[in-house]
Design a protein around this motif. Structure first.
Motif, PDB file in Angstrom:
ATOM      1  N   SER A  73      80.210   7.659  99.086  1.00  0.00           N
ATOM      2  CA  SER A  73      79.200   7.730 100.122  1.00  0.00           C
ATOM      3  C   SER A  73      79.849   8.050 101.448  1.00  0.00           C
ATOM      4  N   ARG A  74      79.246   8.987 102.183  1.00  0.00           N
ATOM      5  CA  ARG A  74      79.664   9.334 103.529  1.00  0.00           C
ATOM      6  C   ARG A  74      78.423   9.272 104.401  1.00  0.00           C
ATOM      7  N   ASP A 103      70.880   8.601 100.790  1.00  0.00           N
ATOM      8  CA  ASP A 103      70.430   7.246 100.498  1.00  0.00           C
ATOM      9  C   ASP A 103      71.252   6.276 101.329  1.00  0.00           C
ATOM     10  N   ILE A 104      70.610   5.230 101.796  1.00  0.00           N
ATOM     11  CA  ILE A 104      71.332   4.142 102.448  1.00  0.00           C
ATOM     12  C   ILE A 104      71.444   3.056 101.399  1.00  0.00           C
ATOM     13  N   HIS A 105      72.630   2.922 100.858  1.00  0.00           N
ATOM     14  CA  HIS A 105      72.826   2.022  99.720  1.00  0.00           C
ATOM     15  C   HIS A 105      74.224   1.438  99.814  1.00  0.00           C
TER      16      HIS A 105
END
Length: 166
Positions: A73-74, A103-105
């Protein structure tokens, strides 16, 4: 006492053509962003197209496994690579998939392997189908930005070459 006014200073501007460095940076930018665009086209588009094809008929596969998988994730951009294997009547079918979505995960993703029983070679995951629109929009926006970043330096270079005095 008389004040002497100094004549205004001349400001010098850099050459308009940018020189060989401008040409080099334009070509390097085109190559770099073009390579990224080709990578997206080769690794992401085929998986997205096949997921659109099986979205209505895909079912959980009892013998479906994720043999390798990782996501990175970046900021809000997630890139996931996985190798899926599905046991069929004729043997084991393996497929490498690549997903790019926003996505914010935090933490790990849990996935279930799905496939169309008529076409098990197009195995996918429930996460891929749940994020199908997200992936499509992310690809269109990201691909459009990369296309603009690939073409813009070439257009700028052509304009500079045409503007050169003969």
């Amino acid at each position: 006492m008389q004040s002497q006014t100094e004549p205004p200073r001349q400001l010098s501007l850099p050459p308009q053509d940018g020189g060989w460095r401008g040409t080099l940076f334009a070509l390097l930018g085109t190559l770099m962003f073009g390579a990224m665009l080709v990578a997206i086209a080769v690794y992401t588009v085929p998986n997205l197209v096949s997921d659109w094809q099986v979205r209505g008929t895909a079912q959980p596969m009892a013998d479906g496994r994720v043999t390798e998988g990782k996501c990175s994730s970046r900021l809000v951009l997630n890139i996931c690579d996985a190798t899926l294997s599905v046991r069929t009547k004729t043997g084991v079918v393996s497929r490498d998939v690549n997903y790019i979505f926003t996505d914010i995960h935090s933490g790990d993703y849990s996935v279930t392997v799905l496939a169309d029983p008529a076409r098990p070679e197009l195995a996918t995951t429930d996460m891929a189908l749940d994020k199908l629109w997200n992936r499509s929009i992310t690809l269109l926006v990201g691909g459009g930005i990369l296309l603009a970043l690939t073409v813009a330096p070439v257009i700028g270079l052509i304009r500079r070459l045409r503007a050169r005095p003969a």
